[in-house]
Write a protein that holds these residues in place. Sequence first.
Motif, short mmCIF file in Angstrom:
data_model
loop_
_atom_site.label_atom_id
_atom_site.label_comp_id
_atom_site.label_asym_id
_atom_site.label_seq_id
_atom_site.Cartn_x
_atom_site.Cartn_y
_atom_site.Cartn_z
N TYR A 23 0.83 -1.21 0.00
CA TYR A 23 0.00 0.00 0.00
C TYR A 23 0.86 1.26 0.00
CZ TYR A 23 -3.77 -3.11 1.70
OH TYR A 23 -4.68 -4.11 1.86
N LEU A 24 1.84 1.29 0.89
CA LEU A 24 2.64 2.50 1.07
C LEU A 24 3.56 2.81 -0.10
CD1 LEU A 24 3.56 2.04 4.85
CD2 LEU A 24 1.82 3.56 3.87
N GLU A 25 4.11 1.77 -0.72
CA GLU A 25 5.10 1.99 -1.78
C GLU A 25 4.51 2.02 -3.18
OE1 GLU A 25 8.58 -0.48 -1.67
OE2 GLU A 25 8.76 -0.29 0.51
N LEU A 26 3.48 1.23 -3.42
CA LEU A 26 3.03 1.01 -4.80
C LEU A 26 1.68 1.62 -5.14
CD1 LEU A 26 4.13 -2.73 -5.20
CD2 LEU A 26 5.40 -0.66 -5.81
N TYR A 27 0.87 1.97 -4.14
CA TYR A 27 -0.49 2.45 -4.41
C TYR A 27 -0.56 3.97 -4.42
CZ TYR A 27 -2.62 -2.20 -3.86
OH TYR A 27 -3.00 -3.49 -4.03
N ALA A 28 -1.40 4.47 -5.32
CA ALA A 28 -1.68 5.91 -5.37
C ALA A 28 -2.61 6.27 -4.21
CB ALA A 28 -2.34 6.26 -6.70
N PRO A 29 -2.54 7.50 -3.71
CA PRO A 29 -3.43 7.91 -2.62
C PRO A 29 -4.91 7.77 -2.97
CG PRO A 29 -1.69 9.53 -2.94
CD PRO A 29 -1.58 8.55 -4.08
N GLU A 30 -5.25 7.89 -4.25
CA GLU A 30 -6.66 7.79 -4.68
C GLU A 30 -7.05 6.37 -5.09
OE1 GLU A 30 -4.16 8.83 -8.27
OE2 GLU A 30 -4.22 9.54 -6.22
N ILE A 31 -6.36 5.36 -4.61
CA ILE A 31 -6.60 3.96 -4.97
C ILE A 31 -8.08 3.59 -4.83
CG2 ILE A 31 -6.01 3.23 -2.61
CD1 ILE A 31 -5.34 1.15 -5.74
#
Length: 126
Positions: A23-31
């Motif tokens: 979540y922290l490294e690969l996901y965009a904040p608007e996931i």
Amino acid sequence: MTTQEIAEKLVNLCRAGKYEQVYLELYAPEIVSKEPEEGGWKTTHGMDELQAKGDQWRDMVEEVLESEISDPLAADDYFTCRMRMKVKLKGFDEPSEWDELCLYQVKDGKVVLEQFFYTPTTEMIE
């Protein structure tokens, strides 16, 4: 990172059980995260809702008995993998098994969509 590189990193982190790091490294904040409608999970928007869904999942699971994830298959801005899991849910005697296809969309070097395809079991709906 390319879609293939993101896919490989996501799979490797999942295999190591490092979901929070995904979540922290690969996901965009608007996931956006989508599950089958009949599974009892609602579509989530944004990191806060996604993390709340993860907390809810961890609260349901007493023990992960088995977990495996396939190598990713990437095309353009999408990748997919198969995830299989056998878990002991709290309040149930028999383990539950999940077998799902996971689809991810990448935009600007971050995962912006995750969508899971599986047949929900009775335990998931109750």
